[in-house]
Design a protein around this motif. Structure first.
Motif, PDB file in Angstrom:
ATOM      1  N   VAL B 223       0.826  -1.207   0.000  1.00  0.00           N
ATOM      2  CA  VAL B 223       0.000   0.000   0.000  1.00  0.00           C
ATOM      3  C   VAL B 223       0.865   1.263   0.000  1.00  0.00           C
ATOM      4  O   VAL B 223       0.397   2.336  -0.366  1.00  0.00           O
TER       5      VAL B 223
ATOM      6  N   PRO C 211      -9.236  -0.612 -13.603  1.00  0.00           N
ATOM      7  CA  PRO C 211     -10.104  -1.598 -12.942  1.00  0.00           C
ATOM      8  C   PRO C 211      -9.842  -1.739 -11.452  1.00  0.00           C
ATOM      9  O   PRO C 211     -10.759  -1.887 -10.668  1.00  0.00           O
ATOM     10  N   LEU C 214     -10.910   0.980  -7.369  1.00  0.00           N
ATOM     11  CA  LEU C 214     -11.774   0.912  -6.193  1.00  0.00           C
ATOM     12  C   LEU C 214     -11.184  -0.017  -5.128  1.00  0.00           C
ATOM     13  O   LEU C 214     -11.201   0.290  -3.935  1.00  0.00           O
ATOM     14  N   LEU C 215     -10.622  -1.132  -5.577  1.00  0.00           N
ATOM     15  CA  LEU C 215      -9.967  -2.061  -4.647  1.00  0.00           C
ATOM     16  C   LEU C 215      -8.808  -1.347  -3.929  1.00  0.00           C
ATOM     17  O   LEU C 215      -8.615  -1.491  -2.718  1.00  0.00           O
ATOM     18  N   LEU C 218     -10.265   1.032  -1.271  1.00  0.00           N
ATOM     19  CA  LEU C 218     -10.766   0.327  -0.086  1.00  0.00           C
ATOM     20  C   LEU C 218      -9.602  -0.178   0.767  1.00  0.00           C
ATOM     21  O   LEU C 218      -9.689  -0.223   1.991  1.00  0.00           O
ATOM     22  N   THR C 219      -8.501  -0.550   0.096  1.00  0.00           N
ATOM     23  CA  THR C 219      -7.335  -1.037   0.830  1.00  0.00           C
ATOM     24  C   THR C 219      -6.700   0.082   1.649  1.00  0.00           C
ATOM     25  O   THR C 219      -6.211  -0.155   2.756  1.00  0.00           O
ATOM     26  N   GLU C 220      -6.714   1.309   1.122  1.00  0.00           N
ATOM     27  CA  GLU C 220      -6.172   2.440   1.890  1.00  0.00           C
ATOM     28  C   GLU C 220      -6.909   2.593   3.226  1.00  0.00           C
ATOM     29  O   GLU C 220      -6.289   2.893   4.254  1.00  0.00           O
ATOM     30  N   ALA C 222      -8.740   0.042   4.732  1.00  0.00           N
ATOM     31  CA  ALA C 222      -8.645  -1.207   5.499  1.00  0.00           C
ATOM     32  C   ALA C 222      -7.319  -1.314   6.237  1.00  0.00           C
ATOM     33  O   ALA C 222      -7.263  -1.766   7.379  1.00  0.00           O
TER      34      ALA C 222
ATOM     35  N   LEU D 215     -14.776  -5.188   0.111  1.00  0.00           N
ATOM     36  CA  LEU D 215     -13.417  -5.578  -0.271  1.00  0.00           C
ATOM     37  C   LEU D 215     -13.392  -7.056  -0.670  1.00  0.00           C
ATOM     38  O   LEU D 215     -12.774  -7.452  -1.668  1.00  0.00           O
ATOM     39  N   LEU D 218     -15.004  -7.454  -4.152  1.00  0.00           N
ATOM     40  CA  LEU D 218     -14.133  -6.989  -5.236  1.00  0.00           C
ATOM     41  C   LEU D 218     -12.997  -7.974  -5.470  1.00  0.00           C
ATOM     42  O   LEU D 218     -12.554  -8.180  -6.598  1.00  0.00           O
ATOM     43  N   ASP D 227     -12.884  -7.471 -14.612  1.00  0.00           N
ATOM     44  CA  ASP D 227     -12.943  -6.057 -14.231  1.00  0.00           C
ATOM     45  C   ASP D 227     -14.383  -5.580 -14.087  1.00  0.00           C
ATOM     46  O   ASP D 227     -15.251  -5.984 -14.850  1.00  0.00           O
ATOM     47  N   LEU D 228     -14.604  -4.693 -13.127  1.00  0.00           N
ATOM     48  CA  LEU D 228     -15.913  -4.063 -12.974  1.00  0.00           C
ATOM     49  C   LEU D 228     -15.998  -2.824 -13.853  1.00  0.00           C
ATOM     50  O   LEU D 228     -15.010  -2.117 -14.043  1.00  0.00           O
TER      51      LEU D 228
END
Lengths: 314, 314, 314, 314
Positions: B223, C211, C214-215, C218-220, C222, D215, D218, D227-228
């Motif tokens: 990250v 793509p 968004l993942l 969300l990781t930032e 989480a 999460l 995804l 991919d979304l």
């Protein structure tokens, strides 16, 4: 030496911890035992079909993985692990009959054993020299053969019995909880049935050494609810910084979650070597998470098939 | 033996690959060199302040990690890596003057060297026995001291020079690309300045051995855009299946991305041991991704501070 | 109408659910209330400094987000949310005095209210036509002004009170648990202090529409232990498939975990708009996970600073 | 009105953008068209089998998702999307013959159209009042029926044609790139064959509203390389903060990667509603990543089956 179909090889010479483990292994009861000088030679005899199986050490709670075993399993003709056992590692000071502690000026043993008995030696044998040998059992063997440059050896208790030596002191290891784990290796075709408390061993070869490769691999397991119990990197022998991963995960290849994880790894790795599914030595049952049981996988598959076929009259 | 402030220790005896590497290390030029029997004894002398630094092997492209080095660095008083060097591993067959290849019945060498010269031995010395020794250099040393149970040794070329032996054959290793990497260890307080092509070494102790722990750790690096170059599991010595992770990542502790990753690890691990930031031996510059430069971190911090203070008149 | 510094705007006309919510909002007690036709006009008055703050609906448990509010907050001069309140949505059938249920041939109301009262209407007013209006309150307003093309209206209970209408039936909504959440908007500079049960609202603009974006986002969150409570995609107005994300997360900007998550988002997004930290309407305290408390962040920072400075005498 | 098997419904009244889109849809050529007042009534007719299919708007590049369409598809008897089309949204100012721009005091239109024509109105019709109507087409309809409280309307160009109105100005929208996407809805059983440029639409119901749920979802897509292209949260109608996710992803249900992702979602969600696989309106071919092609999945499956059967002779 003639060997029958029920001959089990092990890492020798006679009197090693491996032999002690083999004697405790239920499946080996009644079989002939045959020591080998090296892990490689034992496994080659299994590959050649000349012995049924071979027991070799794979991991010690103090020293870590046994590289020779990992590397031999990762290359050459396919072999599989069909069982495992872990035993406590306890050390004895042994000598020929008639030798007392006061007579000892030098002790022969393997450097790992030496490292694990430092405290006892400092307290009980200050000033005594320690002479390195190729294994603890060979230290005993040389002692009994005569001409050893030492008067006593540090070995597994079983070595005293084998070589007719006397135990001058027992349990002299610094870490009384030290354990070694051994795996029983056979040719493919004998994977044990699932027990609900199983383990699967794999070697993963990376497609490319990109930074996210390991994260990608761990995600393939995690997304199917399969936990890892061991991960070890090993060099590919091509270049510094180029690794394969030796992995143990919970579960059995016949389980849907393990099967889908294996297929996922097969798709993202350049190669996956399956090294067997077998019962865990500690009997700990897998905690199969919600949505990752065989039933959940089967239900999802039926649902998908229904969706696809419902929509196929076209 | 008197040692000056500029004495560099190394894993001996004289004539090892480690000594060969030390001779090539720019920072060691002009210093005194002092061999040690074991990694542990060399590092203890560094800790005690009796030598400036010590060079020890950490990884070989064929054999993998050097467990003794990983374990010594992971425990005891803090030490840091301040430099690294990698050299090719080439083997020579050496013997006292007057001995020719035909005279040789037995060869002494370390088992690792034996393993790496199998092809050459099969082709050029069939039937010759190989006697294991504690190191390649000690094989040479014993040979010159007399009384060796063999007539020749397989060693690093430097050993021939040291012990006045003759090279009967050179470059006899099976893998001509084999490399060993060595690290220079010093007491804390001497971290080299960032060069843009740096590496940071850490040991991570898990808070608990939960299944997702490794995925969690890798995410802390990912990250912040910090790539790993090496990951090695080592036993904690408490129980089978209980590991620490020895890790090399790109970048320098003075970089913001590395600093934030370190703090993240400190928060999720039970302990993080910092083992130094130092220039990479291959000089490969880090590919710092968009949004993870020091400037990006500084800008984000200023933005946050402005947001917080703008909204604070309350 | 003269407006003082303590004038609170709201989405009108008089008699809306928003007014009902404003009357319950502790901070608005004693202030003047001023209705606006649209969310945009209310917020423009806040931006211009002509009113203290404005209450507008942001989310309904049946209809979802209020796009006008999300879009107005995401563009134009910066505004922040300083409070929120959620109230139950209950509908009444209202009419001028003297009108009875039997007299009603047509009912005026907003389509959303119509949708939420279908069951009651089918059972109690079969055959009655429903005429769409711009809001429930305007249905009441038109009814009292005369000339309405209907005899009764479905409105909030407060509308009956305001417009002097009679409630013929109350609680006629199909879903008795329906709730609407409202946010109080002010100019930057008035972020409430942390309470331990806070929320932070953000708009995230993607650097590129890749793509994994968004993942990544969300990781930032989480990785710093910050949970999301709402995520809504909104079009950027540039092209189909190009979105921003409107997000509520637990925690306050003054918390270290929220601050580091915000900085991380700032680094990976093309823009992050901070829309305020404020107490949750439900008072639920954040579950701050091990390793993500302010103390854990502070300790990690001190550790890093010590490491850096210890190693800096060079 | 008698309807044949080849009747296509659409969101009316006549003259809407939806009708304009339907006229361009290849599969609808030659069919009868039937307008419906609401998305719900059109879809109910499809469910009842009284019309072949219905075209409804789902997303606008300026206004975002059409909640009514998302919510109708997410509940009730199953329906599937079998095609999609996107058209540019261009607005015209229309009036009965004989009315000129100077005669106009009031304009009728839908609030969304009003919002998208603000700049043109400010420049070309300052001081003119805008009266909200239920749709742009109904603004035209009322205008031609007589009694409209305005002299002109803002509508789709097609409305002028339908209602015999004159276009006083065309292309008056502020955003000339505005697009609306429409989906063609049918009963299950007619999923189009894969084209290589397909999309799949799903509604995901969370098992529990835990923080990591999104999460997790995804990751189910990412790990199969799917991919979304759109993600939208919608309230469950149970409580504030309780959402379902409406999702479009690349690929077709008949593809292995999409099939495995669907099964994964089925296992981790409380429910997954499949809303069809159909060709993308933009014809953009999927970028199927290495290891996620149908061939890669098939090969992995064969490999697993071989491993399992090879090891099964027990």
């Amino acid at each position: 030496m003639a060997t029958s179909a029920s001959t089990f090889g092990y890492l020798g010479p006679r009197g090693t911890f491996t032999e002690a483990a083999l004697r405790q292994l239920p499946v080996a009861q009644g079989a002939d035992f045959l020591p080998f000088d090296t892990v490689a030679s034992a496994l080659d005899e299994v590959r050649a079909g000349r012995i049924t199986a071979a027991l070799v050490p794979i991991e010690n709670s103090v020293e870590g993985s046994v590289s020779a075993t990992l590397d031999e399993l990762a290359s050459g003709d396919a072999l599989v692990i069909i069982d495992e056992i872990a035993i406590g590692v306890t050390f004895s000071l042994v000598a020929p009959a008639g030798v007392s502690l006061n007579d000892i000026k030098r002790i022969g043993t393997h450097p790992h054993a030496h490292a694990q008995c430092r405290s006892w030696l400092a307290a009980n044998a200050p000033g005594v020299a320690v002479i390195p040998t190729m294994s603890t059992a060979s230290a005993a063997q040389i002692l009994i053969d005569g001409g050893a440059p030492y008067e006593a050896a540090i070995t597994a208790p079983i070595a005293a019995e084998h070589y007719g030596l006397v135990e001058l002191a027992t349990g002299i290891g610094d870490n009384s909880d030290a354990m070694t784990r051994f795996v029983l290796i056979a040719r493919p075709g004998a994977t044990p049935l699932p027990t609900g408390a199983d383990k699967t061993t794999l070697v993963l070869f990376m497609r490319s050494n990109h930074p996210g490769a390991l994260l990608e691999i761990l995600t393939e397991f995690a997304v199917r609810g399969v936990d890892l119990t061991r991960i070890e990197s090993r060099p590919t022998r091509r270049a510094l910084g180029d690794y394969t991963f030796s992995i143990d995960c919970e579960g059995h290849i016949d389980e849907a979650r393990v099967g889908e994880a294996l297929m996922g790894l097969h798709r993202v790795c350049s190669d996956v070597r399956f090294l067997g599914s077998y019962p865990r030595h500690d009997g700990r049952e897998a905690n199969v998470r919600l949505g990752t049981t065989d039933a959940a996988f089967a239900e999802a598959r039926e649902w998908l098939i229904t969706l696809r076929t419902t929509n196929e009259n076209r």
